[in-house]
Design a protein around this motif. Structure first.
Motif, PDB file in Angstrom:
ATOM      1  N   VAL A 114      78.512  78.573 197.278  1.00 41.62           N
ATOM      2  CA  VAL A 114      78.882  77.730 198.411  1.00 41.62           C
ATOM      3  C   VAL A 114      79.796  76.595 197.959  1.00 41.62           C
ATOM      4  CG1 VAL A 114      77.996  76.058 200.088  1.00 41.62           C
ATOM      5  CG2 VAL A 114      76.876  78.267 199.829  1.00 41.62           C
ATOM      6  N   ALA A 115      79.459  75.969 196.832  1.00 42.73           N
ATOM      7  CA  ALA A 115      80.272  74.856 196.329  1.00 42.73           C
ATOM      8  C   ALA A 115      81.687  75.310 196.003  1.00 42.73           C
ATOM      9  CB  ALA A 115      79.609  74.248 195.097  1.00 42.73           C
ATOM     10  N   LEU A 116      81.824  76.472 195.368  1.00 43.64           N
ATOM     11  CA  LEU A 116      83.155  76.977 195.018  1.00 43.64           C
ATOM     12  C   LEU A 116      83.961  77.325 196.267  1.00 43.64           C
ATOM     13  CD1 LEU A 116      82.246  79.237 191.958  1.00 43.64           C
ATOM     14  CD2 LEU A 116      83.345  76.992 191.928  1.00 43.64           C
ATOM     15  N   ALA A 117      83.298  77.924 197.246  1.00 50.51           N
ATOM     16  CA  ALA A 117      83.994  78.262 198.489  1.00 50.51           C
ATOM     17  C   ALA A 117      84.459  77.004 199.218  1.00 50.51           C
ATOM     18  CB  ALA A 117      83.075  79.088 199.390  1.00 50.51           C
ATOM     19  N   LEU A 118      83.588  75.998 199.268  1.00 52.76           N
ATOM     20  CA  LEU A 118      83.961  74.748 199.921  1.00 52.76           C
ATOM     21  C   LEU A 118      85.059  74.024 199.163  1.00 52.76           C
ATOM     22  CD1 LEU A 118      80.462  73.373 201.015  1.00 52.76           C
ATOM     23  CD2 LEU A 118      82.168  74.572 202.402  1.00 52.76           C
ATOM     24  N   SER A 119      85.072  74.171 197.833  1.00 52.43           N
ATOM     25  CA  SER A 119      86.112  73.527 197.031  1.00 52.43           C
ATOM     26  C   SER A 119      87.491  74.088 197.381  1.00 52.43           C
ATOM     27  CB  SER A 119      85.817  73.738 195.537  1.00 52.43           C
ATOM     28  OG  SER A 119      86.801  73.119 194.748  1.00 52.43           O
ATOM     29  N   ALA A 120      87.582  75.406 197.460  1.00 54.42           N
ATOM     30  CA  ALA A 120      88.859  76.025 197.817  1.00 54.42           C
ATOM     31  C   ALA A 120      89.283  75.651 199.231  1.00 54.42           C
ATOM     32  CB  ALA A 120      88.749  77.548 197.686  1.00 54.42           C
ATOM     33  N   SER A 121      88.322  75.683 200.147  1.00 48.96           N
ATOM     34  CA  SER A 121      88.624  75.339 201.532  1.00 48.96           C
ATOM     35  C   SER A 121      89.051  73.883 201.668  1.00 48.96           C
ATOM     36  CB  SER A 121      87.394  75.600 202.403  1.00 48.96           C
ATOM     37  OG  SER A 121      87.620  75.212 203.737  1.00 48.96           O
ATOM     38  N   ALA A 122      88.400  72.984 200.914  1.00 46.61           N
ATOM     39  CA  ALA A 122      88.740  71.559 200.993  1.00 46.61           C
ATOM     40  C   ALA A 122      90.161  71.295 200.527  1.00 46.61           C
ATOM     41  CB  ALA A 122      87.757  70.749 200.156  1.00 46.61           C
ATOM     42  N   LEU A 146      75.827  66.655 195.048  1.00 53.29           N
ATOM     43  CA  LEU A 146      76.650  67.367 194.076  1.00 53.29           C
ATOM     44  C   LEU A 146      77.461  68.479 194.731  1.00 53.29           C
ATOM     45  CD1 LEU A 146      74.190  67.622 191.040  1.00 53.29           C
ATOM     46  CD2 LEU A 146      76.287  66.257 191.172  1.00 53.29           C
ATOM     47  N   LEU A 147      76.912  69.066 195.802  1.00 54.36           N
ATOM     48  CA  LEU A 147      77.647  70.086 196.540  1.00 54.36           C
ATOM     49  C   LEU A 147      78.960  69.508 197.079  1.00 54.36           C
ATOM     50  CD1 LEU A 147      77.243  73.048 197.615  1.00 54.36           C
ATOM     51  CD2 LEU A 147      76.447  72.011 199.731  1.00 54.36           C
ATOM     52  N   PHE A 148      78.891  68.297 197.615  1.00 56.52           N
ATOM     53  CA  PHE A 148      80.092  67.609 198.074  1.00 56.52           C
ATOM     54  C   PHE A 148      81.039  67.343 196.909  1.00 56.52           C
ATOM     55  CE2 PHE A 148      77.240  66.664 201.548  1.00 56.52           C
ATOM     56  CZ  PHE A 148      78.055  66.605 202.666  1.00 56.52           C
ATOM     57  N   MET A 149      80.473  66.961 195.761  1.00 55.70           N
ATOM     58  CA  MET A 149      81.287  66.611 194.608  1.00 55.70           C
ATOM     59  C   MET A 149      82.121  67.797 194.132  1.00 55.70           C
ATOM     60  SD  MET A 149      80.123  65.128 190.885  1.00 55.70           S
ATOM     61  CE  MET A 149      79.597  63.542 191.532  1.00 55.70           C
TER      62      MET A 149
END
Length: 428
Positions: free
Chosen positions: A319-327, A267-270
């Motif tokens: 972490v998920a939100l930060a990775l979402s913006a970075s992605a 879900l973190l990836f999602m």
């Protein structure tokens, strides 16, 4: 002067992408769904065999080493081969490998040494597959539609490989460790069959035209003589190495600091993929609006900021939100730079130039993974396990921040041009 790819196949009308592109897109989607499933299956399998961060990081080293060792000869081979057959063969080869992992698990024969061998072989096939996929695209769509086509492929990669695949992988791991690899094998077989429905295309380089060494020299001369392309490759090499440092032991970070299960890890990836899809979809508009230079600079700054947040928090949601913006910013980088490369490199050189670019930009990945594992080992020796797992993430953030300053102050040609004239001849 603009270097245009030679159009050896009749291209679809400029307004559409055409049936052939969508067949490639479907194969790409299915293969990346399998890759996304494996993105959870492989690290979870590794942690069932060892908890040593360095041994886990070495799996990444094995998977990434082919970019350093084999990029150049594979690029020359791709330019001499039917790209359709290369894509199909690499899909089917990966099916055999992940199917072998599933069989070893069913028979209770799995060992860490097997995982290293499979990781290296999968990495080799991935080098060939990705080179062929980028090389074939200018044959399937008009030059002016490359940006849109790359955006569609990137969205497919994000949806299947990052949004759906890891989540499905987490669910399948919960059933049994062998199940995600079984499903992955079936998906790779299907992807290869779809690719074979594309029309054959004769290679641009005849096997009798020159030696492979001469082919590689020609590609190297073009790459090194084109300053913006060379700068991009060198910058991306350091950027990718920093990324490899950060993610080398991310499965341990997720398990021990964030406290995630296999499903939650997927879900973190999602969540991260949501930002990726937004970025991919909006890249053509964003580039027109603010120009490629600002998009690339924002990608560097956003990646550094995201890693700082990840390195300092213990919240899976943050972490998920930060990775979402970075992605989102990262995929914008990919779409812009890949489309640029496909526009400026002649088709007959594209496979070799792609391989040289990937050697420079992806070759440092195994070094980054090894450094990431070492940083965890050293960090936990001096400050404990948690400090060790956070150290590579923060070190990577610092490196990317330095790259941002370098790009801001030193790059001004090609995609970095302040005038927006990105296709000018920058040959030295």
């Amino acid at each position: 002067m603009v270097l245009r790819p030679s159009q050896t196949l009749p291209l679809p009308p400029s307004r559409g992408l055409g049936r052939r592109f969508w067949m490639l897109w479907a194969a790409f989607l299915i293969a990346n769904l399998g890759t996304g499933i494996s993105a959870v299956g492989f690290p979870w399998l590794a942690t069932s065999l060892t908890r040593d961060p360095l041994l886990i990081a070495l799996i990444g080293v094995a998977a990434e080493l082919p970019w350093l060792l084999l990029s150049l000869p594979i690029g020359a081979i791709v330019d001499r081969a039917d790209h359709r057959r290369v894509l199909a063969a690499t899909h089917w080869g990966r099916a055999v490998l992940v199917g072998g992992i599933a069989l070893a698990l069913y028979l209770d024969l799995m060992a860490l040494a097997i995982l290293y061998v499979v990781a290296f072989t999968l990495g080799t096939l991935t080098v060939a597959n990705e080179n062929a996929a980028q090389t074939i695209l200018p044959r399937l769509v008009p030059r002016e539609r490359l940006q849109v086509a790359n955006a569609r492929l990137t969205i497919a990669d994000t949806v299947a490989g990052v949004f759906v695949g890891p989540w499905v992988g987490g669910l399948l791991v919960g059933v049994a460790l062998a199940v995600p690899f079984t499903v992955d094998a079936v998906l790779f077989v299907a992807s290869g069959l779809l690719v074979m429905s594309l029309p054959a295309a004769e290679p641009q380089v005849s096997e009798a035209s020159a030696s492979m060494r001469a082919d590689l020299v020609a590609g190297l001369k073009f790459f090194w003589g084109h300053r913006p392309l060379r700068d991009l490759g060198l910058l991306l090499g350091v950027l990718n190495m920093a990324g490899a440092v950060a993610i080398a032991t991310q499965v341990l970070f997720a398990q021990e600091i964030l406290g995630l299960t296999a499903v939650q890890y997927g879900l973190l990836f999602m969540v991260g993929a949501i930002g990726g899809m937004i970025g991919a979809q909006g890249t053509p508009w964003l580039e027109r609006r603010i120009g490629p230079r600002r998009v690339l600079l924002a990608s560097l700054a956003g990646s550094a900021a995201a890693l700082v947040i990840v390195g300092l928090t213990s919240s899976g949601i943050v972490v998920a939100l930060a990775l979402s913006a970075s992605a989102g910013l990262g995929l914008s980088w990919n779409i812009i730079t890949i489309s640029y490369r496909q526009r400026i490199v002649p088709e007959g050189l594209l496979g070799r130039v792609n391989s040289i670019y990937r050697l420079i930009s992806w070759g440092p990945l195994p070094l980054g993974s090894a450094i990431g594992g070492l940083l965890v080992t050293l960090g936990q020796f001096f400050g404990g396990r948690e400090i060790g797992l956070r150290t590579p993430v923060l070190v990577a953030a610092a490196v990317i921040a330095i790259l941002f300053v370098i790009a801001l102050t030193r790059y001004s040609t090609g995609l970095w041009s302040r005038t927006g004239s990105v296709d000018a001849d920058d040959q030295e």
